[in-house]
Design an enzyme around this catalytic site. Structure first.
Site, short mmCIF file in Angstrom:
data_model
loop_
_atom_site.label_atom_id
_atom_site.label_comp_id
_atom_site.label_asym_id
_atom_site.label_seq_id
_atom_site.Cartn_x
_atom_site.Cartn_y
_atom_site.Cartn_z
N GLU A 181 0.88 -1.11 -0.01
CA GLU A 181 -0.08 0.03 0.09
C GLU A 181 0.76 1.41 0.11
OE1 GLU A 181 -2.89 0.04 3.12
OE2 GLU A 181 -2.98 2.23 3.33
N GLU A 184 -1.93 11.52 4.10
CA GLU A 184 -2.91 11.45 5.14
C GLU A 184 -2.98 12.42 6.15
OE1 GLU A 184 -4.13 6.90 6.12
OE2 GLU A 184 -2.11 7.29 5.85
#
Length: 472
Positions: free
Chosen positions: A174, A179
């Protein structure tokens, strides 16, 4: 996306291909002697914006969001039920109330309503380019503005086109390009996840002025066969070139697996979850907007696929030495930097820490929602597989209270080398001693933690003479 103090664990996604031709492709292992595969889709000249050229790169695909609706030739809606992952609260919908294009921007909006029982209910949006714009290696550039608010969690990230190629998450890999937590909008994180057991490496970028909610900022990653480089507004803040993947009990797959297969881009706005915590009365859902100005993906004409995994040399202190730096608190160091001791607050924790007279004193004003809401840590402790370690320290509190001590693995899924250990401090100084066996892989970044949050007390805590030693 990830969770965590912890900035990462528990991420699993159902990314089953939509057609059997993709499944057939997945049975063929990547050949490092051939050029990486790229999406066959050609760039259509539909945008009015002049996309800048990048030296050494060719534009592979882009979306400037200049239409009046989401371009479904590029993007998929991905509906999901609440609680699908990370204990998040939102339902991801296909509604244009949650995902829409306006004024040259993609808007993902989180909405708070109530269900039939009168309970708070949240909807939001998630879009992906899976099976429409998949690619292997390149530079992804996204301009975005995040929402501000407790419990809001926007993300720009990537997952493999065929997750089953190396196995379910985290073995498949991933790539988290950005974020930001809504209660800490001056800070952005870039992360890769991989391996079994789960491992991760994360970089953090803090703005010197303003926040990522005040204006648009450019988030990017350069993904090459043996390296990731993360940037914000052109500022390079993290490089990663060492990872692995394997099935438990089996040999590791050849490097640079799992990041040698096609990935796709995802954009979403989560509500609540393990990492940011849930919304509260301060969260303004009228302005819970994740705005994306553009997504641009570039690729070099060719990549050198003949890469070797770097050899990690674990540098340990001499026999009998203390792994902890400034363990006697003789130096009144900066507790906000990444050198030696660091004092941290999260999820409504409030407090301060001061080094004075050979001791650190931690003052709490609010215990927060989780044990790490008030936290003192020291990272970069070299942990060697097969060794035995001892942790000792002296401590007391102004009133009897509990704290938690552990040795964690920030780069290895936040597993615990020394398990979370609850102890009760008295009002007189006592010495505490704990031992643990290091059974995991060699790790240059073990982290000693003192966790004072969410223990039902805000009594002052005093700590000194902290030692971590290898005893066999």
């Amino acid at each position: 996306m990830v969770i965590g103090i912890f900035a990462g664990c528990n991420k699993k996604e159902d990314l089953t291909p939509a057609d059997t031709s993709v499944k057939k492709e997945a049975t063929e292992k990547p050949d490092p002697t051939v050029e990486p595969t790229v999406a066959p889709t050609k760039i259509e000249e539909t945008n009015q914006t002049t996309v800048p050229e990048l030296e050494g790169y060719t534009l592979l695909w882009n979306d400037e969001f200049e239409g009046d609706s989401l371009n479904t030739d590029t993007w998929n809606y991905e509906p999901r039920e609440p609680g699908w992952t990370n204990n998040e609260l939102q339902e991801y919908t296909t509604s244009t109330d949650n995902v829409f294009v306006e004024d040259g921007r993609l808007i993902i909006k989180a909405i708070k309503t109530t269900d039939a029982a009168g309970n708070d209910y949240y909807t939001s949006g998630k879009v992906t380019t899976q099976n429409k714009q998949d690619f292997t290696y390149g530079k992804v550039v996204v301009s975005a503005k995040v929402p501000r608010g407790q419990g809001l969690w926007p993300a720009i990230w990537m997952m493999p086109k065929v997750q089953e190629f190396y196995g379910e998450w985290p073995k498949c890999g991933e790539i988290d390009i950005m974020e930001v937590l809504g209660h800490q909008v001056d800070t952005a994180h870039g992360t890769i996840h991989y391996g079994e057991p789960h491992a991760q490496q994360q970089g953090t970028y803090v703005l010197e002025e303003g926040t990522f909610a005040d204006d648009f900022h450019e988030f990017s990653v350069e993904w090459e066969p043996g390296e990731f480089r993360f940037y914000i507004d052109g500022n390079h803040y993290k490089t990663v070139n060492d990872w692995f993947t394997a099935v438990e009990g089996e040999e590791e797959k050849p490097y640079p697996a799992p990041f040698n297969q096609p990935f796709f881009v995802q954009l979403n706005l989560a509500v609540g979850g393990n990492w940011p915590g849930n919304p509260d009365e301060t969260t303004d859902f009228d302005n819970a907007l994740f705005e994306v100005d553009y997504v641009r993906v570039y690729q070099k004409p060719e990549y050198d696929l003949n890469v070797q995994k770097p050899v990690t040399i674990l540098v340990e202190p001499e026999a009998g030495a203390n792994y902890i730096r400034n363990g006697d608190f003789s130096n009144a160091e900066d507790l906000t930097d990444d050198i030696d001791w660091k004092f941290l607050l999260a999820q409504n924790g409030e407090g301060s820490a001061e080094i004075k007279d050979g001791m650190i004193t931690i003052l709490s004003q609010n215990a927060g929602a989780v044990d790490y809401s008030v936290q003192l840590v020291q990272p970069n402790l070299a942990m060697k597989k097969g060794s035995k370690y001892q942790v000792t320290f002296d401590a007391y509190a102004s009133e009897e209270r509990d704290i938690i001590v552990c040795v964690s693995a920030p780069d290895n899924g936040w597993i615990r080398y020394l398990p979370d250990t609850l102890l009760t401090l008295s009002t007189s100084m006592q010495t505490y001693t704990y031992t643990f066996d290091m059974t995991g892989k060699d790790d240059p970044n073990g982290r000693l933690e003192f966790n004072l949050g969410n223990r039902g007390s805000i009594a002052d805590v005093h700590i000194t003479n902290v030692r971590v030693e290898k005893i066999q």
